[in-house]
Design a protein around this motif. Structure first.
Motif, PDB file in Angstrom:
ATOM      1  N   HIS A  57       6.493  12.930 -27.486  1.00  0.00           N
ATOM      2  CA  HIS A  57       7.370  12.767 -26.321  1.00  0.00           C
ATOM      3  C   HIS A  57       8.661  12.064 -26.732  1.00  0.00           C
ATOM      4  O   HIS A  57       8.793  11.630 -27.868  1.00  0.00           O
ATOM      5  CB  HIS A  57       6.662  12.028 -25.185  1.00  0.00           C
ATOM      6  N   HIS A  59      10.181   9.214 -25.934  1.00  0.00           N
ATOM      7  CA  HIS A  59      10.434   7.774 -25.986  1.00  0.00           C
ATOM      8  C   HIS A  59      10.914   7.370 -27.375  1.00  0.00           C
ATOM      9  O   HIS A  59      10.389   7.841 -28.381  1.00  0.00           O
ATOM     10  CB  HIS A  59       9.180   6.987 -25.599  1.00  0.00           C
ATOM     11  N   HIS A  62       8.944   6.627 -30.496  1.00  0.00           N
ATOM     12  CA  HIS A  62       8.165   7.734 -31.069  1.00  0.00           C
ATOM     13  C   HIS A  62       9.079   8.768 -31.735  1.00  0.00           C
ATOM     14  O   HIS A  62       8.606   9.774 -32.234  1.00  0.00           O
ATOM     15  CB  HIS A  62       7.341   8.430 -29.989  1.00  0.00           C
ATOM     16  N   HIS A 136       2.209  10.911 -18.827  1.00  0.00           N
ATOM     17  CA  HIS A 136       2.986   9.741 -19.231  1.00  0.00           C
ATOM     18  C   HIS A 136       4.194   9.652 -18.301  1.00  0.00           C
ATOM     19  O   HIS A 136       4.290  10.427 -17.352  1.00  0.00           O
ATOM     20  CB  HIS A 136       3.364   9.929 -20.710  1.00  0.00           C
TER      21      HIS A 136
END
Ligand SMILES: [Zn+2]
Ligand SMILES: [Zn+2]
Length: 279
Positions: A57, A59, A62, A136
């Motif tokens: 994802h 973010h 990450h 999420h």
């Protein structure tokens, strides 16, 4: 060896799991034998030889090291990497790479591939990855790596070899594909994302997030923020058929000793020794 970032290593059968993951700090994993990595929250110098990466994802913790990884591979004259990303992250990342190109004056060659829930990624003849939606605060994905083999169909088992050869020469499809789930990576997700992909409970190795472990941290709030609590693991103890379950991505609010204490109190047997805390 240039030791620029923390990397923990654990071997299981013929796979080595390497990485680091703490919530809001950084997350990166790789399995050298699969020539595959997950998430690019940072990029240890030793990881650059892995040519294929999958990002769960958008973010920052990450993803933010993607340009560094691409630049290093170019500098070291390695082939441009292939990086799979959730669809919505591809165009923003292309733009970021263009801006870095202006700052750095270096080309950033890579193949960014958009992926969606339900996709199958062909890594090689033997390996493929299935993609599932997780839950999420931003669009996020989970993954299962499968090993594929051709196996004789049940109706042909026990037949002598020359008979099978004749059938094959006659055009019969005597084998079928068998898939073995080797490794699953949940990424960041509330329990709904794990439940939505039953193969994650079957994979030999499951790498999952377990951001919160203290009883005082409220589960409903944690689920709203797209994360897992120790209680969610407890509710599912009978479902994990994995040989190894790696719990990771712990909140920075906890000291490692607190994490160990909470988990060992709730699960004294550590799921028959299969549960490993990534600390
Ligand atoms: Zn995270
Ligand atoms: Zn996240």
């Amino acid at each position: 060896m240039i030791n620029n970032l923390p990397v923990k290593t654990l071997a299981h059968k013929d796979l080595t799991i390497e990485g680091y993951s703490r919530d809001a700090v950084q997350t990166y994993w790789r399995i050298p034998e699969l020539k595959l990595g997950f998430d690019l929250g940072a990029q240890p110098w030793s990881f650059m030889g892995t040519p294929t990466w999958i990002v769960s994802h958008g973010h920052m913790d990450h993803l933010v090291a993607l340009p560094v990884y691409v630049a290093r591979r170019r500098m070291m004259k390695m082939d441009p990497p292939v990086i799979y990303l959730p669809e919505g992250a591809v165009e923003p990342m292309r733009r970021i790479l263009r801006w870095f190109n202006r700052l750095d004056r270096g080309r950033l060659p890579c193949d960014l591939v958009a992926i969606h829930p339900g996709d199958e990624i062909e890594l090689s003849r033997e390996l493929m990855v299935t993609v599932s939606a997780t839950t999420h605060t931003v669009p996020s994905l989970g993954f299962v790596v499968w090993q594929r083999r051709r196996k004789l169909k049940p109706e042909y088992q026990g037949l002598p070899g020359d008979q099978i050869r004749d059938l094959r020469l006659g055009g019969a499809e005597v084998t079928a594909e068998v898939r073995l789930p080797r490794l699953a990576y949940l990424g960041d997700s509330s329990p709904a994302g794990l439940d939505a992909c039953p193969a994650m409970f079957d994979a030999q190795v499951l790498i999952m997030e377990l951001t919160f472990v203290a009883p005082s941290h409220r589960k409903d709030k944690i689920h709203k923020f797209g994360h897992m609590h120790l209680d969610d693991l407890l509710e599912r103890v009978g479902r994990f058929r994995n040989e190894l379950i790696i719990a990771s991505h712990f909140s920075t609010r906890y000291h490692p000793n607190q994490i160990r204490q909470h988990v060992e109190k709730a699960l004294p047997g550590m799921l028959d020794g299969r549960l490993h805390l990534w600390l």
